[in-house]
Design a protein around this motif. Structure first.
Motif, short mmCIF file in Angstrom:
data_model
loop_
_atom_site.label_atom_id
_atom_site.label_comp_id
_atom_site.label_asym_id
_atom_site.label_seq_id
_atom_site.Cartn_x
_atom_site.Cartn_y
_atom_site.Cartn_z
N THR A 59 17.34 -36.16 -57.50
CA THR A 59 18.50 -35.94 -58.36
C THR A 59 18.86 -37.20 -59.15
N GLU A 75 17.85 -40.85 -55.16
CA GLU A 75 18.62 -39.89 -54.38
C GLU A 75 17.95 -38.54 -54.53
N TYR A 76 17.96 -37.77 -53.45
CA TYR A 76 17.27 -36.48 -53.44
C TYR A 76 17.97 -35.54 -52.49
N GLY A 77 17.77 -34.22 -52.69
CA GLY A 77 18.31 -33.26 -51.75
C GLY A 77 18.80 -32.00 -52.42
N SER A 78 19.49 -31.21 -51.59
CA SER A 78 20.05 -29.95 -52.04
C SER A 78 21.42 -29.80 -51.40
N TRP A 82 20.53 -34.17 -47.95
CA TRP A 82 20.38 -35.14 -49.02
C TRP A 82 19.89 -36.45 -48.41
N ARG A 84 18.68 -40.81 -49.47
CA ARG A 84 18.69 -41.93 -50.41
C ARG A 84 17.62 -42.92 -49.98
#
Length: 102
Positions: A59, A75-78, A82, A84
């Motif tokens: 993201t 940063e990544y996720g749903s 999530w 970092r």
């Protein structure tokens, strides 16, 4: 440094930046696929891969520095998870990765 198409694949949607670490034989190679939101970070010491991270559902991908320090923040996720990843490139390589699920 300016991102370019990844040399190995030649895919115009996969971008890459290679950060040489001054006064060492280390590099940090960052690639990201702009269509699939995936990021890969490879830390090499000479010809040896020290760390190879791949994160999906990115993201945010940014680079920050002030001359004495430089780092990459991912940063990544749903909705339910999530993570970092922070990769410090200068003055030395340091990788911190966290992942949370709710």
């Amino acid at each position: 440094m300016t991102p370019a198409a990844e040399a190995i694949s030649g895919d115009e949607f996969v971008r890459e930046v290679i950060y040489p670490v001054p006064s060492s034989d280390e590099t940090v190679h960052v690639t990201w696929d702009v269509t699939d939101n995936s990021v890969r970070v490879r830390h090499r010491r000479g010809d040896v891969v020290v760390t190879d991270l791949r994160r999906e559902m990115a993201t945010l991908l940014t680079v920050a520095g002030d001359g004495e320090s430089a780092e990459i923040l991912l940063e990544y996720g749903s909705v339910s998870q999530w993570g970092r990843t922070r990769v410090r490139v200068l003055p030395e390589v340091f990788i911190e990765d966290s992942f949370l699920r709710s």
